[in-house]
Motif scaffolding. Sequence first.
Motif, PDB file in Angstrom:
ATOM      1  N   UNK A  53      -4.432  41.875  26.621  1.00 65.26           N
ATOM      2  CA  UNK A  53      -4.836  41.272  27.878  1.00 65.26           C
ATOM      3  C   UNK A  53      -4.028  40.008  28.194  1.00 65.26           C
ATOM      4  N   UNK A  54      -3.454  39.390  27.163  1.00 66.30           N
ATOM      5  CA  UNK A  54      -2.683  38.161  27.370  1.00 66.30           C
ATOM      6  C   UNK A  54      -1.260  38.437  27.815  1.00 66.30           C
ATOM      7  N   UNK A  55      -0.869  39.695  27.886  1.00 64.42           N
ATOM      8  CA  UNK A  55       0.479  40.031  28.352  1.00 64.42           C
ATOM      9  C   UNK A  55       0.479  39.960  29.881  1.00 64.42           C
ATOM     10  N   UNK A  56       1.394  39.175  30.486  1.00 64.57           N
ATOM     11  CA  UNK A  56       1.358  39.028  31.936  1.00 64.57           C
ATOM     12  C   UNK A  56       1.476  40.367  32.666  1.00 64.57           C
TER      13      UNK A  56
ATOM     14  N   UNK B 156     -12.813  34.995  29.327  1.00 65.43           N
ATOM     15  CA  UNK B 156     -12.513  34.993  30.757  1.00 65.43           C
ATOM     16  C   UNK B 156     -13.819  34.930  31.525  1.00 65.43           C
TER      17      UNK B 156
ATOM     18  N   UNK C 227      -4.624  40.598  32.232  1.00 64.09           N
ATOM     19  CA  UNK C 227      -4.215  41.777  33.009  1.00 64.09           C
ATOM     20  C   UNK C 227      -5.374  42.279  33.849  1.00 64.09           C
TER      21      UNK C 227
ATOM     22  N   UNK D 225      -6.723  28.819  29.224  1.00 68.80           N
ATOM     23  CA  UNK D 225      -6.705  29.706  30.391  1.00 68.80           C
ATOM     24  C   UNK D 225      -5.610  30.763  30.260  1.00 68.80           C
ATOM     25  N   UNK D 226      -5.733  31.653  29.279  1.00 70.01           N
ATOM     26  CA  UNK D 226      -4.705  32.677  29.128  1.00 70.01           C
ATOM     27  C   UNK D 226      -4.647  33.572  30.367  1.00 70.01           C
ATOM     28  N   UNK D 227      -3.463  34.081  30.666  1.00 69.24           N
ATOM     29  CA  UNK D 227      -3.369  35.042  31.757  1.00 69.24           C
ATOM     30  C   UNK D 227      -4.138  36.288  31.331  1.00 69.24           C
TER      31      UNK D 227
ATOM     32  N   UNK E 133       8.141  24.279  28.535  1.00 75.53           N
ATOM     33  CA  UNK E 133       7.061  24.630  29.459  1.00 75.53           C
ATOM     34  C   UNK E 133       7.429  24.315  30.890  1.00 75.53           C
ATOM     35  N   UNK E 134       6.824  25.058  31.795  1.00 74.17           N
ATOM     36  CA  UNK E 134       6.883  24.695  33.209  1.00 74.17           C
ATOM     37  C   UNK E 134       5.539  25.094  33.802  1.00 74.17           C
TER      38      UNK E 134
ATOM     39  N   UNK F 125       5.994  20.756  37.071  1.00 74.38           N
ATOM     40  CA  UNK F 125       6.423  19.818  36.040  1.00 74.38           C
ATOM     41  C   UNK F 125       6.815  20.577  34.773  1.00 74.38           C
ATOM     42  N   UNK F 126       7.739  19.995  34.003  1.00 70.56           N
ATOM     43  CA  UNK F 126       8.115  20.630  32.731  1.00 70.56           C
ATOM     44  C   UNK F 126       7.504  19.884  31.547  1.00 70.56           C
TER      45      UNK F 126
ATOM     46  N   UNK G  40      -3.878  24.205  29.304  1.00 72.53           N
ATOM     47  CA  UNK G  40      -3.782  25.573  29.815  1.00 72.53           C
ATOM     48  C   UNK G  40      -3.955  26.614  28.706  1.00 72.53           C
TER      49      UNK G  40
ATOM     50  N   UNK H 205       4.897  32.958  27.035  1.00 70.79           N
ATOM     51  CA  UNK H 205       3.438  32.982  27.085  1.00 70.79           C
ATOM     52  C   UNK H 205       3.024  32.428  28.445  1.00 70.79           C
ATOM     53  N   UNK H 206       2.165  33.164  29.151  1.00 67.76           N
ATOM     54  CA  UNK H 206       1.743  32.714  30.484  1.00 67.76           C
ATOM     55  C   UNK H 206       0.261  32.362  30.458  1.00 67.76           C
ATOM     56  N   UNK H 207      -0.056  31.217  31.047  1.00 67.97           N
ATOM     57  CA  UNK H 207      -1.447  30.796  31.169  1.00 67.97           C
ATOM     58  C   UNK H 207      -1.721  30.527  32.646  1.00 67.97           C
ATOM     59  N   UNK H 208      -2.903  30.900  33.103  1.00 65.28           N
ATOM     60  CA  UNK H 208      -3.211  30.663  34.515  1.00 65.28           C
ATOM     61  C   UNK H 208      -4.708  30.561  34.735  1.00 65.28           C
TER      62      UNK H 208
ATOM     63  N   UNK I 245      -0.764  27.407  37.034  1.00 66.48           N
ATOM     64  CA  UNK I 245      -0.088  28.349  36.144  1.00 66.48           C
ATOM     65  C   UNK I 245       0.866  27.582  35.246  1.00 66.48           C
ATOM     66  N   UNK I 246       1.020  28.063  34.007  1.00 65.52           N
ATOM     67  CA  UNK I 246       2.013  27.507  33.103  1.00 65.52           C
ATOM     68  C   UNK I 246       2.696  28.654  32.358  1.00 65.52           C
TER      69      UNK I 246
ATOM     70  N   UNK J 196       5.183  29.143  29.017  1.00 63.56           N
ATOM     71  CA  UNK J 196       5.753  28.462  27.864  1.00 63.56           C
ATOM     72  C   UNK J 196       6.676  29.423  27.137  1.00 63.56           C
TER      73      UNK J 196
END
Lengths: 465, 172
Positions: free
Chosen positions: A379-382, B16, B169, B165-167, A259-260, B155-156, B162, A229-232, A237-238, A240
């Motif tokens: 839309x949440x798919x990177x 968004x 497209x 703040x979903x990514x 997570x990173x 950081x991990x 976050x 799962x990507x959040x930005x 950016x994260x 998970x």
Amino acid sequence: MRADLLTDVVDGLDEALAAVDGFDEALVDGLLRPQPAQAVGLAGLADAVAGSPLAGRVAEAAEKTAAGAAGEDHFVALAAARTALLGSVHDALLVRVEEAVGRPRAEAGGDTAAAGGAEHAVNLHVAARSWLCDLARAGWRGIDHELVSGAAAVVSAMLPEPGLRRLATLLDGFAAELAASCPGATLEHVPVRRWADLWSRAMLLTLPGAGSAPAVADVTGRLLPLGVDVQEHATAVQAQVHAVFEPADGGASRLVRASVSAPKPDSVVGAGLWQLLRPHLSLLAAVSEGRAMELDAMPVTAEGDLLWDDARARTGEPAEVFTTARVALPSAAASPTAPLDRHPARIAVPVLLEGYGVEEGEDGPAFLVAGERLAVDVDRVPAAGPLTPEVVAGSGACVGLLRWDAGAFVLQPLAVERTVRKKAVAVHAGAWAGGTSDKAGVRAEKAATDTVTVLRERAGRLLRK
Amino acid sequence: MGDGALSVWERSSTARVVPSARPRKLAKVPFVELADGRLQGVVSSGSDIGRVYVSSVEAGTYAFACSTNNNRPCGGARGSFCNHIRALIGEAVLQYGAERVVRYLKVDVPGEEADAHTVTGAMVSTRPAQGDSSAAAQVFSRFLRHLAYLEFEPTTAPLPEMQWFPTTRAVA
């Protein structure tokens, strides 16, 4: 999955959300000189928590605020009341999800409340709270560039401090949205619930210890990834990784996350996000290669978040996501949510769906699961990955995260399976996380590398003069 | 909002508000932003690798300014937009999309399709005044702040915030 439970009415949900909405609408015009309608919203919030330990403080805060005489402590009390209400919404929704999914929940491992938490940077917390209180007084309709830019200095001072990363990242993203929406007086629509969410959460994070989530155990065993799962936002950016963890001692398996995250310049996007994060989480490479990882004494929080350390993990055997989802996921227990994280936006429950119909709607595809319509948030798919809305629409099985927003459950796809020449082929949202040989992927990687190269060259020439 | 009922977007926690920037090549214009009521940014000099120009256009009035990072005025920005400012507008349209640039700068683009060319033309045709370059130092420091984002350690430890703040497209 009992999809019918996801569309059923949840008792008390509308009432709790109405109290939240009342307060949120009061924030739109600001709390400097509240009008009667705003006073009603404030009183409604106080009434909603009248049976809780917060009752006295919130009632006082609502009264003072309605009179235009609120101090910072009063705003903190209101933020706490709103957070508690949404916490109850979270709990009710999660019970519903657990019934629908039919999986166990792990026992709460004692008190998960943040105990320690360094008392550092008290004045940065004070500065952040003061800015947030100014925002509340001005209201979303009252924001201007001068007010919003007040966050920049606080964020700059907080970002280098890892212990303050949570609040800094939140304020940074929030302030950027507000800045893009200035002046508030001419805003056509206000993201009413969202901004009240961000505001209350930031308020509570300015309290000592609120943001700490310490490790409670070290775990050893096998980690089977389910997806990424990507959040930005513009400057953070994260990623998970959701996964099933099987302890080496034969204990019960559980759902965990790794997570990173990193701050980033806003021009680093797409494949650039993977490049930024990749070197700090070897798990991303394992995800791309379709492999499990063996963990040795990896620290984990009470919430099931692994505090990843590459030195405590090594790449394991091949592990196919859909096999994991079919075989290991049904018995994997979820951890209880930390008190401050109890919010509907935090719900992200891994599920496997099969044998659904696909319906193309105006706002993207929806799955028909046992006669119920479940919206799919493609839309949440990177963007930097092979999973597209078309592939989702043509799929026959899906591993995803069940989420809830704006009154309804939605599914975020992590991976889908589709049949190509009578064979099942899996497509993963995070397939490019660890790198890719895909043609489009390689092009995206190259462009992202160029961006960072230019920025580093400019930084090298201009920063340290 | 008259009847008190909020729309789905207004009731969304993860709506968004600001779309992600579109990818673009940074060599010519390493930094562009819509902030402080201006389109502003930093344009690399074509001749001197150690020099950059700080350029800006004010929303509404289109008052423009361009100077080097050492505060020397740009020779081209006398009377009208210099090439640095034109490049800045072009890259802003790439990064944010024409629509957002037009809205932020309050540009009235005749016809329907706004692009870098028509947006620039619409602003130039109002004969904007040359602004003072007092903002240059601030813009340059914002650029340096922007560059500093490359230097922070990843950081991990999880950032639950976050989740809001979903990514996406969808890009600007």
